[in-house]
Design a protein around this motif. Structure first.
Motif, PDB file in Angstrom:
ATOM      1  N   GLN A 275       0.826  -1.205   0.000  1.00 38.26           N
ATOM      2  CA  GLN A 275       0.000   0.000   0.000  1.00 38.26           C
ATOM      3  C   GLN A 275       0.856   1.249   0.000  1.00 38.26           C
ATOM      4  O   GLN A 275       1.685   1.446   0.871  1.00 38.26           O
ATOM      5  N   GLN A 291      -6.617  -4.509  -1.908  1.00 38.95           N
ATOM      6  CA  GLN A 291      -7.513  -5.126  -0.931  1.00 38.95           C
ATOM      7  C   GLN A 291      -8.428  -6.162  -1.561  1.00 38.95           C
ATOM      8  O   GLN A 291      -8.895  -7.078  -0.898  1.00 38.95           O
TER       9      GLN A 291
ATOM     10  N   ASP B 153     -11.308   4.756   4.126  1.00 44.09           N
ATOM     11  CA  ASP B 153     -10.834   5.718   3.124  1.00 44.09           C
ATOM     12  C   ASP B 153     -11.976   6.633   2.685  1.00 44.09           C
ATOM     13  O   ASP B 153     -12.652   6.382   1.691  1.00 44.09           O
ATOM     14  N   GLN B 179       1.688   6.965   3.941  1.00 50.37           N
ATOM     15  CA  GLN B 179       0.257   7.027   4.266  1.00 50.37           C
ATOM     16  C   GLN B 179      -0.406   5.703   3.944  1.00 50.37           C
ATOM     17  O   GLN B 179      -0.232   5.173   2.860  1.00 50.37           O
ATOM     18  N   ASN B 180      -1.174   5.191   4.889  1.00 48.37           N
ATOM     19  CA  ASN B 180      -1.937   3.974   4.640  1.00 48.37           C
ATOM     20  C   ASN B 180      -3.366   4.162   5.109  1.00 48.37           C
ATOM     21  O   ASN B 180      -3.616   4.803   6.117  1.00 48.37           O
ATOM     22  N   MET B 181      -4.295   3.604   4.351  1.00 46.43           N
ATOM     23  CA  MET B 181      -5.672   3.543   4.810  1.00 46.43           C
ATOM     24  C   MET B 181      -5.967   2.082   5.153  1.00 46.43           C
ATOM     25  O   MET B 181      -5.494   1.173   4.476  1.00 46.43           O
ATOM     26  N   THR B 182      -6.764   1.865   6.186  1.00 42.26           N
ATOM     27  CA  THR B 182      -6.992   0.492   6.630  1.00 42.26           C
ATOM     28  C   THR B 182      -7.935  -0.254   5.703  1.00 42.26           C
ATOM     29  O   THR B 182      -7.758  -1.440   5.456  1.00 42.26           O
ATOM     30  N   GLY B 183      -8.949   0.427   5.211  1.00 46.11           N
ATOM     31  CA  GLY B 183      -9.892  -0.284   4.357  1.00 46.11           C
ATOM     32  C   GLY B 183     -10.903   0.657   3.751  1.00 46.11           C
ATOM     33  O   GLY B 183     -10.793   1.881   3.862  1.00 46.11           O
ATOM     34  N   THR B 184     -11.894   0.084   3.109  1.00 50.86           N
ATOM     35  CA  THR B 184     -12.895   0.900   2.430  1.00 50.86           C
ATOM     36  C   THR B 184     -14.296   0.606   2.950  1.00 50.86           C
ATOM     37  O   THR B 184     -15.276   1.060   2.384  1.00 50.86           O
ATOM     38  N   ALA B 187     -15.754  -1.712   8.642  1.00 50.69           N
ATOM     39  CA  ALA B 187     -14.939  -2.622   9.457  1.00 50.69           C
ATOM     40  C   ALA B 187     -13.549  -2.048   9.674  1.00 50.69           C
ATOM     41  O   ALA B 187     -12.854  -2.431  10.611  1.00 50.69           O
ATOM     42  N   ASN B 190     -12.555  -0.862  13.198  1.00 50.24           N
ATOM     43  CA  ASN B 190     -12.491  -1.777  14.343  1.00 50.24           C
ATOM     44  C   ASN B 190     -11.523  -2.926  14.132  1.00 50.24           C
ATOM     45  O   ASN B 190     -11.791  -4.038  14.529  1.00 50.24           O
ATOM     46  N   ASP B 191     -10.424  -2.683  13.456  1.00 56.31           N
ATOM     47  CA  ASP B 191      -9.502  -3.776  13.166  1.00 56.31           C
ATOM     48  C   ASP B 191      -8.102  -3.443  13.683  1.00 56.31           C
ATOM     49  O   ASP B 191      -7.200  -3.127  12.912  1.00 56.31           O
ATOM     50  N   PRO B 192      -7.927  -3.518  15.016  1.00 56.09           N
ATOM     51  CA  PRO B 192      -6.627  -3.134  15.567  1.00 56.09           C
ATOM     52  C   PRO B 192      -5.484  -4.006  15.055  1.00 56.09           C
ATOM     53  O   PRO B 192      -4.344  -3.541  14.960  1.00 56.09           O
ATOM     54  N   LYS B 194      -5.036  -5.156  12.026  1.00 57.56           N
ATOM     55  CA  LYS B 194      -4.607  -4.570  10.751  1.00 57.56           C
ATOM     56  C   LYS B 194      -3.859  -3.260  11.011  1.00 57.56           C
ATOM     57  O   LYS B 194      -2.838  -2.991  10.367  1.00 57.56           O
ATOM     58  N   LYS B 196      -2.110  -2.539  13.524  1.00 58.23           N
ATOM     59  CA  LYS B 196      -0.785  -2.872  14.024  1.00 58.23           C
ATOM     60  C   LYS B 196       0.142  -3.289  12.876  1.00 58.23           C
ATOM     61  O   LYS B 196       1.297  -2.875  12.820  1.00 58.23           O
ATOM     62  N   GLU B 197      -0.391  -4.085  11.970  1.00 51.57           N
ATOM     63  CA  GLU B 197       0.430  -4.535  10.838  1.00 51.57           C
ATOM     64  C   GLU B 197       0.822  -3.361   9.943  1.00 51.57           C
ATOM     65  O   GLU B 197       1.947  -3.278   9.458  1.00 51.57           O
ATOM     66  N   LEU B 198      -0.132  -2.459   9.702  1.00 52.09           N
ATOM     67  CA  LEU B 198       0.180  -1.284   8.881  1.00 52.09           C
ATOM     68  C   LEU B 198       1.271  -0.453   9.542  1.00 52.09           C
ATOM     69  O   LEU B 198       2.215  -0.002   8.891  1.00 52.09           O
TER      70      LEU B 198
END
Lengths: 323, 330
Positions: A275, A291, B153, B179-184, B187, B190-192, B194, B196-198
């Motif tokens: 990403q 994703q 995002d 810069q990272n976004m966790t998802g779209t 959810a 609420n994904d700690p 993910k 952490k991995e980012l």
């Protein structure tokens, strides 16, 4: 060399991301090989994650947290069993009910007990499963190739990651090398035959869902007490369903299921690393594409490469004894 | 007999008329309740301050599931509460519906816009607060590389990211921002795991300070920072206490100020409907400094931040708002 380092880091992340998937998929394997469909992996994980975090916070002990998580998950499994085995209920409906129950109950109890919007308070280090550093990991870190593999990949994970890796051969052994495993497989294919042989179908299936509950409990505890340091509402974030996909992907067999989980975890880890990174010649890849990649690959692989996934024959069918 | 009733009624009316000068405010807290150590608690602190200052009590309700929002709002309206404050963007549909049903009452929604003549919408200039924490991140970074982890995002989160990047570049033009976004999907809040991995992937690339705007996911970011011996930056409420010494600062949205202002202006008769945008100037956003991060922020850093803050308030530094044109300069 840098590429190798990056590769090791990705594999390292793969292991962390795959751990709850492997445990949940193996849990589903026990249940489904005995003929009980389990849509409720997600709910059991969530319930376990909440119970584990709550107990670990109150007592300050990760072991108590683990016990509470496993107990909560096994209770939910028993509920599922009671509906589907004792009362011949619809297994999909019961599984969905478990998911809804766990999602709602965890937040309600969380608000009532901790008043932090359904979260549990942050766990201190002592109340968590922290990374275990293997002997000599720091010494060999500088050795080319093998050093990073030992110090990054093998050492430095928490207890539940190692348990998840061990759960795969253990499941294989139970399933294919013990009498219980033989009967479990038989009851999922042909419960009549098992019944005719004078073995209780009900008791066998109850034991199977309890095994399922145990492993889901480990997966849930991993989420809230090992990988993270608190319960957050809906923190399982669909992992139970991905585990279910991995179970089908791996054709209900332990080693291929592990392969499927590692593949999903690997794609997730790659997605995280890719990403926002500029790739030579391609430029930056859109977040959405990365994703979607795991799902795209699953569809492609399922459609053409792994062949037909045949479920246990008696799956989803309640066993009615003829009198 | 009749006369007695009329007299009694008159007495009741006159006493109520005497207290009519005082407002009858109400607040509907959202899920989490008023002691959630976050958004709701901020609002609670604001309205409590009002109560202590004026002696005017308020009605309150703590929503525990999504279907109660509208019901609670309507109950308040039916009893004639005015103004009624809704906390958080999730209450916008409820405010919109009930405000239409009771056009004579005054409503306020915090962190969202509801465009009605009797609703005040309070939003925050998150880009200004993010600018300041961005500067601090750049000054605290030893590698010249800092990170940002967003939740879902959406434009609002890009607004945080954009303000942050501008702040980082203001303090150190050569700095790199990952810069990272966790998802779209929702959810992504609420994904700690993910998160952490980012964060770990950004640390592996050399970042040493990461700012999160990702709700529950962000707790994973702060956790990763604490475990790796790096620094995280909190958001919305003061999160410095979560990992003392590992949280550089927090970008505060002063919902307490927002809620207090609604009650106060309504009481003084200066309440106005429409959009109120609270930035540094209005003390609506800020950065957090307390005993948990005092050692991480040197006097020099603090002086520079205070100077930048004054310049933003004076209009000398213009922080670009991503949501104004859906783009970020540089």
């Amino acid at each position: 060399m840098e590429a190798f380092g990056l590769f090791i880091l990705i594999l390292d992340a793969t292991l962390r991301v795959s751990t709850p998937l492997m445990l949940a998929a193996l849990a589903g394997l026990f249940s489904e090989r005995s003929g009980i469909v389990d849509i409720g992996l997600e709910g059991k994980m969530l319930g376990a994650a909440f119970a584990a975090a709550a107990a670990a916070y109150v007592t300050g002990s990760p072991i108590v947290g683990l016990a509470a998580g496993v107990a909560a998950s096994m209770l939910l499994a028993l509920l599922h069993g009671f509906a589907c085995i004792t009362h011949n209920g619809n297994q999909v409906v019961s599984g969905v009910a478990v998911n809804i129950l766990a999602a709602g109950l965890s937040v309600i109890l969380g608000i009532a007990w901790f008043a932090q919007g359904g979260q549990t308070p942050q766990l201190p280090e002592a109340a968590r499963f922290t990374p275990l550093v293997w002997p000599g990991a720091d010494l060999v870190a500088g050795v080319p190739l093998l050093g990073p593999i030992y110090s990054e990949l093998i050492s430095g994970h928490n207890l539940i990651v190692y348990l998840a890796v061990l759960a795969v051969p253990a499941t294989w052994w139970v399933l294919y090398r013990t009498r219980f495993g033989l009967r479990l497989r038989a009851v999922g294919e042909s419960p009549e035959a098992v019944d005719t042989a004078g073995i209780s179908v009900t008791w066998l299936r109850y034991r199977a869902v309890l095994c399922c509950g145990f492993l889901c409990g480990l997966a849930g505890t991993y989420l809230s007490v090992a990988h993270n340091a608190a319960f957050i509402k809906d923190m399982s974030a669909g992992k139970g369903f991905i585990a279910l996909a991995a179970l089908i992907f791996g054709k209900w067999r332990p080693v291929p299921v592990m392969g499927a989980c590692l593949l999903f975890g690997f794609l997730d880890a790659v997605a995280v690393r890719l990403q926002g990174v500029e790739l030579p010649g391609i430029g930056q890849i859109p977040v959405q594409f990365i994703q979607a990649l795991p799902y795209l690959l699953t569809v492609i692989l399922l459609a053409g490469f792994i062949g037909k996934a045949v479920a246990p024959r008696a799956i989803g069918v309640p066993y009615l004894k003829e009198h | 007999m009749f006369r007695a009733i009329i007299v009694a009624a008159a007495v009741v009316l006159s006493t109520s008329a005497a207290s009519a000068a005082d407002i009858k405010p109400a607040v509907v807290f959202d899920m989490g309740g008023k002691f959630d150590k976050s958004f709701n608690e901020g609002v609670f602190n604001g309205v409590e301050k009002f109560r202590k200052e004026t002696g005017i009590t308020y009605r309150e309700f703590e929503v525990t599931n999504a279907s109660q929002r509208e019901q609670a709002m309507r109950n308040m309206a039916r009893r004639g509460s005015d103004p009624i404050v809704g906390v958080g963007f999730a209450q916008a549909p409820a405010v919109e519906k009930v405000a239409k049903e009771y056009p004579d009452l005054r409503f306020a929604i915090i962190d969202m816009v509801v465009d009605l003549p009797n609703v005040q919408s309070i939003v925050f200039k998150e880009h200004e607060g993010s600018f300041l924490v961005g500067m601090l991140a750049a000054m605290a970074s030893e590698t010249g590389k800092v990170g940002f982890v967003g939740g879902m995002d959406i434009p609002l989160i890009r607004k945080f990211a954009c303000g942050y990047v501008q702040g980082v570049k203001h303090a150190n033009p050569d700095a790199t921002v990952y810069q990272n976004m966790t998802g779209t999907t929702p959810a992504a809040w609420n994904d700690p795991g993910k998160g952490k991995e980012l964060a770990r992937s950004q640390f592996d690339r050399g970042a040493d300070v990461i700012y999160h705007a990702a709700g529950g996911t962000g707790l994973g970011v702060l956790q990763a920072a604490a475990e790796s011996g790096k620094l995280g930056i909190g958001v919305d409420s003061n999160q410095n206490h979560i990992h003392p010494g590992s949280v550089l600062t927090s970008m505060l949205k002063r919902v307490d100020v927002a809620a207090y202002n609604v009650f106060k202006t309504a009481n003084e008769g200066t309440w106005k409907p429409g959009i109120q945008s609270l930035g540094l100037k209005e003390s609506g956003v800020d950065w957090a400094l307390d005993e948990n991060n005092a050692k991480l922020v040197s006097d020099d850093m603090k002086a520079k931040l205070d100077a930048a803050k004054a310049e933003i308030i004076a209009g000398k530094i213009k922080v670009h708002d991503y949501m104004a044109d859906s783009s970020c300069p540089g």
